[in-house]
Design a protein around this motif. Structure first.
Motif, PDB file in Angstrom:
ATOM      1  N   GLU A 166       0.825  -1.203   0.000  1.00 16.64           N
ATOM      2  CA  GLU A 166       0.000   0.000   0.000  1.00 16.64           C
ATOM      3  C   GLU A 166       0.864   1.259   0.000  1.00 16.64           C
ATOM      4  OE1 GLU A 166      -3.646   1.952  -0.228  1.00 16.64           O
ATOM      5  OE2 GLU A 166      -3.141  -0.175  -0.412  1.00 16.64           O
ATOM      6  N   ARG A 167       1.980   1.210   0.691  1.00 18.40           N
ATOM      7  CA  ARG A 167       2.902   2.350   0.706  1.00 18.40           C
ATOM      8  C   ARG A 167       3.439   2.635  -0.700  1.00 18.40           C
ATOM      9  NH1 ARG A 167       6.352   5.040   4.234  1.00 18.40           N
ATOM     10  NH2 ARG A 167       8.338   5.686   3.311  1.00 18.40           N
ATOM     11  N   SER A 168       3.790   1.557  -1.415  1.00 20.74           N
ATOM     12  CA  SER A 168       4.300   1.715  -2.773  1.00 20.74           C
ATOM     13  C   SER A 168       3.226   2.256  -3.707  1.00 20.74           C
ATOM     14  CB  SER A 168       4.823   0.377  -3.300  1.00 20.74           C
ATOM     15  OG  SER A 168       5.251   0.503  -4.638  1.00 20.74           O
ATOM     16  N   VAL A 169       1.997   1.800  -3.535  1.00 23.37           N
ATOM     17  CA  VAL A 169       0.902   2.286  -4.374  1.00 23.37           C
ATOM     18  C   VAL A 169       0.674   3.781  -4.137  1.00 23.37           C
ATOM     19  CG1 VAL A 169      -1.583   2.117  -4.811  1.00 23.37           C
ATOM     20  CG2 VAL A 169      -0.218   0.041  -4.514  1.00 23.37           C
ATOM     21  N   ILE A 170       0.725   4.188  -2.860  1.00 21.44           N
ATOM     22  CA  ILE A 170       0.514   5.605  -2.536  1.00 21.44           C
ATOM     23  C   ILE A 170       1.632   6.466  -3.109  1.00 21.44           C
ATOM     24  CG2 ILE A 170       0.417   7.273  -0.649  1.00 21.44           C
ATOM     25  CD1 ILE A 170      -0.950   5.120   1.035  1.00 21.44           C
ATOM     26  N   MET A 171       2.873   6.022  -2.936  1.00 21.55           N
ATOM     27  CA  MET A 171       4.019   6.828  -3.366  1.00 21.55           C
ATOM     28  C   MET A 171       4.152   6.855  -4.892  1.00 21.55           C
ATOM     29  SD  MET A 171       5.206   8.031  -0.569  1.00 21.55           S
ATOM     30  CE  MET A 171       6.734   8.714  -1.204  1.00 21.55           C
ATOM     31  N   ARG A 172       4.010   5.708  -5.548  1.00 17.13           N
ATOM     32  CA  ARG A 172       4.286   5.618  -6.979  1.00 17.13           C
ATOM     33  C   ARG A 172       3.092   6.001  -7.847  1.00 17.13           C
ATOM     34  NH1 ARG A 172       6.827   0.100  -8.770  1.00 17.13           N
ATOM     35  NH2 ARG A 172       6.793   1.329 -10.717  1.00 17.13           N
ATOM     36  N   HIS A 173       1.883   5.663  -7.392  1.00 16.59           N
ATOM     37  CA  HIS A 173       0.712   5.874  -8.231  1.00 16.59           C
ATOM     38  C   HIS A 173      -0.234   6.943  -7.684  1.00 16.59           C
ATOM     39  CE1 HIS A 173       1.859   2.250 -10.427  1.00 16.59           C
ATOM     40  NE2 HIS A 173       2.008   1.646  -9.252  1.00 16.59           N
ATOM     41  N   GLY A 174      -0.197   7.155  -6.366  1.00 18.24           N
ATOM     42  CA  GLY A 174      -1.087   8.158  -5.786  1.00 18.24           C
ATOM     43  C   GLY A 174      -0.512   9.560  -5.852  1.00 18.24           C
ATOM     44  N   LEU A 175       0.618   9.774  -5.187  1.00 17.65           N
ATOM     45  CA  LEU A 175       1.205  11.112  -5.115  1.00 17.65           C
ATOM     46  C   LEU A 175       1.618  11.628  -6.484  1.00 17.65           C
ATOM     47  CD1 LEU A 175       3.386  10.825  -1.875  1.00 17.65           C
ATOM     48  CD2 LEU A 175       1.047  11.662  -2.143  1.00 17.65           C
ATOM     49  N   ARG A 176       2.129  10.751  -7.327  1.00 23.14           N
ATOM     50  CA  ARG A 176       2.581  11.190  -8.649  1.00 23.14           C
ATOM     51  C   ARG A 176       1.429  11.739  -9.484  1.00 23.14           C
ATOM     52  NH1 ARG A 176       6.138   7.033 -12.009  1.00 23.14           N
ATOM     53  NH2 ARG A 176       7.449   7.401 -10.177  1.00 23.14           N
ATOM     54  N   ASN A 177       0.245  11.172  -9.322  1.00 17.90           N
ATOM     55  CA  ASN A 177      -0.884  11.595 -10.151  1.00 17.90           C
ATOM     56  C   ASN A 177      -1.687  12.748  -9.549  1.00 17.90           C
ATOM     57  OD1 ASN A 177      -1.356   9.604 -12.587  1.00 17.90           O
ATOM     58  ND2 ASN A 177      -0.650   8.351 -10.871  1.00 17.90           N
ATOM     59  N   ILE A 178      -1.373  13.163  -8.340  1.00 16.63           N
ATOM     60  CA  ILE A 178      -2.079  14.318  -7.773  1.00 16.63           C
ATOM     61  C   ILE A 178      -1.186  15.551  -7.739  1.00 16.63           C
ATOM     62  CG2 ILE A 178      -3.503  12.816  -6.331  1.00 16.63           C
ATOM     63  CD1 ILE A 178      -1.827  13.738  -3.932  1.00 16.63           C
ATOM     64  N   MET A 179       0.036  15.451  -8.255  1.00 16.11           N
ATOM     65  CA  MET A 179       0.937  16.592  -8.231  1.00 16.11           C
ATOM     66  C   MET A 179       0.409  17.739  -9.089  1.00 16.11           C
ATOM     67  SD  MET A 179       3.355  16.244  -6.138  1.00 16.11           S
ATOM     68  CE  MET A 179       4.350  17.620  -6.701  1.00 16.11           C
ATOM     69  N   LEU A 180      -0.064  17.430 -10.294  1.00 15.04           N
ATOM     70  CA  LEU A 180      -0.554  18.486 -11.180  1.00 15.04           C
ATOM     71  C   LEU A 180      -1.787  19.189 -10.611  1.00 15.04           C
ATOM     72  CD1 LEU A 180      -0.158  19.978 -13.824  1.00 15.04           C
ATOM     73  CD2 LEU A 180      -1.570  18.255 -14.955  1.00 15.04           C
ATOM     74  N   PRO A 181      -2.808  18.468 -10.128  1.00 17.91           N
ATOM     75  CA  PRO A 181      -3.932  19.180  -9.493  1.00 17.91           C
ATOM     76  C   PRO A 181      -3.504  19.995  -8.274  1.00 17.91           C
ATOM     77  CG  PRO A 181      -4.539  16.920  -9.999  1.00 17.91           C
ATOM     78  CD  PRO A 181      -3.074  17.023 -10.238  1.00 17.91           C
ATOM     79  N   ALA A 182      -2.517  19.488  -7.519  1.00 17.80           N
ATOM     80  CA  ALA A 182      -2.046  20.228  -6.350  1.00 17.80           C
ATOM     81  C   ALA A 182      -1.378  21.530  -6.756  1.00 17.80           C
ATOM     82  CB  ALA A 182      -1.072  19.363  -5.544  1.00 17.80           C
ATOM     83  N   VAL A 183      -0.554  21.479  -7.812  1.00 18.85           N
ATOM     84  CA  VAL A 183       0.088  22.695  -8.308  1.00 18.85           C
ATOM     85  C   VAL A 183      -0.958  23.668  -8.846  1.00 18.85           C
ATOM     86  CG1 VAL A 183       1.648  23.611 -10.074  1.00 18.85           C
ATOM     87  CG2 VAL A 183       2.272  21.555  -8.804  1.00 18.85           C
ATOM     88  N   THR A 184      -1.955  23.144  -9.548  1.00 19.42           N
ATOM     89  CA  THR A 184      -3.019  23.998 -10.081  1.00 19.42           C
ATOM     90  C   THR A 184      -3.737  24.735  -8.969  1.00 19.42           C
ATOM     91  OG1 THR A 184      -3.337  22.425 -11.893  1.00 19.42           O
ATOM     92  CG2 THR A 184      -5.106  24.015 -11.487  1.00 19.42           C
ATOM     93  N   LEU A 185      -4.130  24.020  -7.930  1.00 18.55           N
ATOM     94  CA  LEU A 185      -4.849  24.639  -6.826  1.00 18.55           C
ATOM     95  C   LEU A 185      -3.970  25.606  -6.059  1.00 18.55           C
ATOM     96  CD1 LEU A 185      -7.512  24.699  -5.233  1.00 18.55           C
ATOM     97  CD2 LEU A 185      -6.582  22.891  -3.784  1.00 18.55           C
ATOM     98  N   GLN A 186      -2.698  25.255  -5.894  1.00 19.23           N
ATOM     99  CA  GLN A 186      -1.785  26.111  -5.140  1.00 19.23           C
ATOM    100  C   GLN A 186      -1.610  27.465  -5.814  1.00 19.23           C
ATOM    101  OE1 GLN A 186      -0.734  25.858  -2.271  1.00 19.23           O
ATOM    102  NE2 GLN A 186       1.112  27.088  -2.047  1.00 19.23           N
ATOM    103  N   PHE A 187      -1.413  27.478  -7.118  1.00 25.87           N
ATOM    104  CA  PHE A 187      -1.228  28.744  -7.814  1.00 25.87           C
ATOM    105  C   PHE A 187      -2.546  29.474  -8.022  1.00 25.87           C
ATOM    106  CE2 PHE A 187       2.879  26.935  -8.732  1.00 25.87           C
ATOM    107  CZ  PHE A 187       3.699  28.042  -8.806  1.00 25.87           C
TER     108      PHE A 187
END
Length: 336
Positions: free
Chosen positions: A242-263
């Motif tokens: 589950e840790r690998s799924v969160i790090m490799r597939h979860g966080l990587r795919n929410i980076m762009l929405p996070a940057v969008t919301l942050q700016f």
């Protein structure tokens, strides 16, 4: 990279830069027209404000002031005259401070930029971390508690939070100054970086305190959607933890929405800074625009309006540039 490819990249960069410049000029013209029109139809009277500040003037002096401000000229003519002065770098003199508006805006902008920059980083980091915790612990006690806390925080008025923090951390505990961006009575050249930071921490934390809640809730939803997607289920079926799924597939795919919301929070930060700077008497653009509006300081009010619009536009432009770094597909789509 071949010479042809370099030339193509250069042309695309110049084209994109020209597009940003055109949009910035169009935005400033539209904002200037709207701001000038609102000031013209409002009860704001710069001549009367000058007379009150001066303690009264003669009839001849008042007539000269009315001619200077173009009170009897048509609104279109007044706007053209003001725009011509603006293009020559003449923003006029502030009626409150009796100083050039350009000097006041430059001084206040640096203070606001430091305050909003610190709060922007704090809200982004805290919100993203809390959102990841809630998404990773979805349905558990930590997720339920943090979610309810964020919902409560997102509904709190910024000025109310500022007053509570001011009473607790400044008045009762005495950990932070009661207000202002520098120590009272100290020359600007003598103020150290640590002193400025000491005066900035509490207003910055107040400004970020409410905004990080929405970032956390948004990050939580995006992470849950990523962890429940088909590729995450396939990764678990292959035996990934589950840790690998969160790090490799979860966080990587929410980076762009996070940057969008942050700016996208740039405009919200500036709006919140108006309340925070007034609560803490912080000498920034937010307090300047409030003082200009309350005291009918038209030159300062118009200048701050244009600077704030340009600031928000610059934040969005930087976000567009960073999108291509975070997700190359965005850059390839724009190039195509």
């Amino acid at each position: 990279m071949s010479r042809t490819a370099i030339e193509i990249k250069t042309k695309l960069l110049l084209k994109k830069s020209a597009g940003y410049l055109l949009r910035a000029v169009t935005l400033l013209i539209a904002v200037s027209i709207a701001a000038f029109a609102l000031v013209s139809v409002s009860p704001v009277d710069p001549v009367q404000q000058y007379v009150l500040a001066a303690g009264g003037v003669s009839a001849e002096q008042r007539a000269e002031l009315e001619e200077y401000w173009g009170v009897n000229d048509p609104p279109v003519q007044r706007y053209v005259n003001w725009l011509a002065s603006l293009l020559h770098g003449e923003l006029g003199d502030s009626l409150i401070y009796r100083r050039p508006v350009a000097d006041i805006v430059a001084e206040r902008f640096l203070n606001s930029l430091a305050l909003m920059g610190l709060s922007w980083v704090m809200s982004g980091v805290i919100g993203f971390v809390l959102g990841c915790i809630m998404g990773a612990k979805r349905g558990k006690l930590a997720d339920r508690v943090l979610k309810k806390l964020c919902l409560v925080l997102s509904s709190l008025p910024t000025f109310w939070v500022g007053l509570i923090f001011l009473m607790v951390f400044s008045v009762q505990l005495g950990w932070f100054p009661v207000g202002f961006s520098t120590p009272i009575g100290a020359l600007s050249s003598e103020v150290t970086v640590l002193q400025r930071l000491h005066h900035m921490i509490l207003p910055a934390f107040t400004l970020s305190f409410v905004s990080f809640a929405s970032i956390a809730l948004h990050t939580r939803e995006k992470l849950i959607a990523a962890l429940e997607s088909d590729y995450a289920l396939f990764a678990r079926a292959r035996g990934e933890s589950e840790r690998s799924v969160i790090m490799r597939h979860g966080l990587r795919n929410i980076m762009l929405p996070a940057v969008t919301l942050q700016f996208a929070s740039f405009s919200e930060l500036f709006g919140g800074s108006v309340f925070v700077e007034n609560v803490f008497s912080y000498q920034g653009l937010g307090s300047a625009v409030a003082e200009a509006g309350l005291n009918s300081d038209v030159p300062l009010l118009l200048a701050v309006t244009l600077v704030s619009a340009l600031f928000v536009f610059a934040g969005n432009a930087v976000a567009d540039a960073i999108y291509g770094i975070v997700d190359p597909r965005v850059r390839e789509g724009a190039d195509g």
